[in-house]
Scaffold this active site. Structure first.
Site, mmCIF file in Angstrom:
data_model
loop_
_atom_site.group_PDB
_atom_site.id
_atom_site.type_symbol
_atom_site.label_atom_id
_atom_site.label_comp_id
_atom_site.label_asym_id
_atom_site.label_seq_id
_atom_site.Cartn_x
_atom_site.Cartn_y
_atom_site.Cartn_z
ATOM 1 N N LEU A 59 -15.110 16.148 -5.176
ATOM 2 C CA LEU A 59 -16.117 15.397 -4.423
ATOM 3 C C LEU A 59 -16.918 14.450 -5.309
ATOM 4 O O LEU A 59 -17.449 13.452 -4.822
ATOM 5 C CB LEU A 59 -17.057 16.357 -3.688
ATOM 6 N N GLU A 60 -17.005 14.739 -6.593
ATOM 7 C CA GLU A 60 -17.766 13.871 -7.509
ATOM 8 C C GLU A 60 -16.946 12.699 -8.041
ATOM 9 O O GLU A 60 -17.497 11.753 -8.600
ATOM 10 C CB GLU A 60 -18.314 14.695 -8.681
ATOM 11 N N THR A 88 -11.300 29.479 3.179
ATOM 12 C CA THR A 88 -12.316 28.890 4.060
ATOM 13 C C THR A 88 -11.977 27.445 4.392
ATOM 14 O O THR A 88 -11.046 26.862 3.848
ATOM 15 C CB THR A 88 -13.704 28.929 3.388
ATOM 16 N N HIS A 90 -13.615 24.983 3.490
ATOM 17 C CA HIS A 90 -14.083 24.098 2.420
ATOM 18 C C HIS A 90 -12.946 23.195 1.917
ATOM 19 O O HIS A 90 -13.173 22.052 1.549
ATOM 20 C CB HIS A 90 -14.663 24.924 1.264
ATOM 21 N N ARG A 128 3.844 19.164 -8.920
ATOM 22 C CA ARG A 128 3.366 17.809 -8.662
ATOM 23 C C ARG A 128 2.671 17.202 -9.880
ATOM 24 O O ARG A 128 2.740 16.003 -10.108
ATOM 25 C CB ARG A 128 2.433 17.808 -7.448
#
Length: 182
Positions: A59-60, A88, A90, A128
Site C-alpha cells: 500500500l505504501e 481475511t 485484507h 513468478r
C-alpha cells in the site's frame, strides 16, 4: 494452457540514459530480492541506471512513487512486492488499492511497471519472482522502459500538432526574427 507462448516486445533503446526508481516492499524478503534482481538486470541491459527504496508494504508503494515524482527526477518507476492471500479480506484491499493507485499515477503520465505479485500461496510467488523462471521483476522493469520510450517519442512532438492559443503566432514570429518586446 500448456503450450501457449507469451510474446515479449524487443527491449527499447534510448538516445540518452534513463533513470528509474525501484520501489519495493520487502515484506517477503526472498521474493522481493528475486524481483529486484530481475528488475535491475533488465534496466542495466537497456543501459539504464536505477535507485532502490524500500517501503513497509504494497500500500505504501504508490505513495512513495508519488513523492518521488514530485520531489526527485526519475524517468520511470518499478513497483515491486508480493501479496499472498491470507485468511481475511485484507488481501483484496491491498491488491485492489495498490493496483488502483498505481494505475491512477500511470494515467497522470508516470511511467510505471507494476510488479506487485498477487498470489494464492508462496509457491506461486517463488515461481513468478525467480529471474530464471517467470521473472516478473524483469517484466515490470521492461514495462516501465517501454512506457519511457513512448513518453520520449511523443514528448518530442510539440510543434506543428493541434492548435495554438491566440497570440502564440506573434510570439513565435518575434522569437524567430530576433525582436523582443516587453
Amino acid at each position: 494452457m500448456a503450450g501457449i507462448s507469451h510474446y515479449v516486445l524487443a527491449r527499447p533503446s534510448f538516445d540518452k540514459p534513463v533513470k528509474l526508481l525501484i520501489v519495493v516492499s520487502p515484506y517477503y524478503k526472498e521474493i522481493a530480492d528475486d524481483l529486484v534482481a530481475g528488475a535491475t538486470a533488465e534496466i542495466e541491459a537497456a543501459g539504464g541506471n536505477w535507485e532502490l527504496v524500500e517501503v513497509p508494504g504494497a500500500l505504501e508503494i504508490p505513495t512513495a512513487i508519488g513523492i518521488a515524482d514530485r520531489q526527485a527526477n526519475f524517468d520511470g518507476y518499478v513497483a515491486l512486492g508480493c501479496v499472498i492471500r491470507g485468511e481475511t479480506t485484507h488481501y483484496e484491499t491491498v491488491c485492489n488499492d495498490s493496483s488502483r493507485a498505481i494505475q491512477l499515477l500511470g494515467l497522470q503520465g508516470l511511467c510505471i511497471g507494476n510488479g506487485i505479485l498477487t498470489v494464492e500461496n508462496e509457491a506461486q510467488a517463488i515461481v513468478r519472482a525467480a529471474p530464471d523462471q517467470q521473472n516478473k521483476g524483469g517484466g515490470a522493469a521492461a514495462a516501465a522502459l517501454h512506457l519511457i520510450a513512448l513518453s520520449r517519442k511523443w514528448g518530442a512532438q510539440t510543434k506543428g500538432i493541434g492548435f495554438r492559443p491566440q497570440g502564440e503566432e506573434i510570439r513565435i514570429a518575434e522569437k524567430s526574427s530576433g525582436s523582443t518586446t516587453a
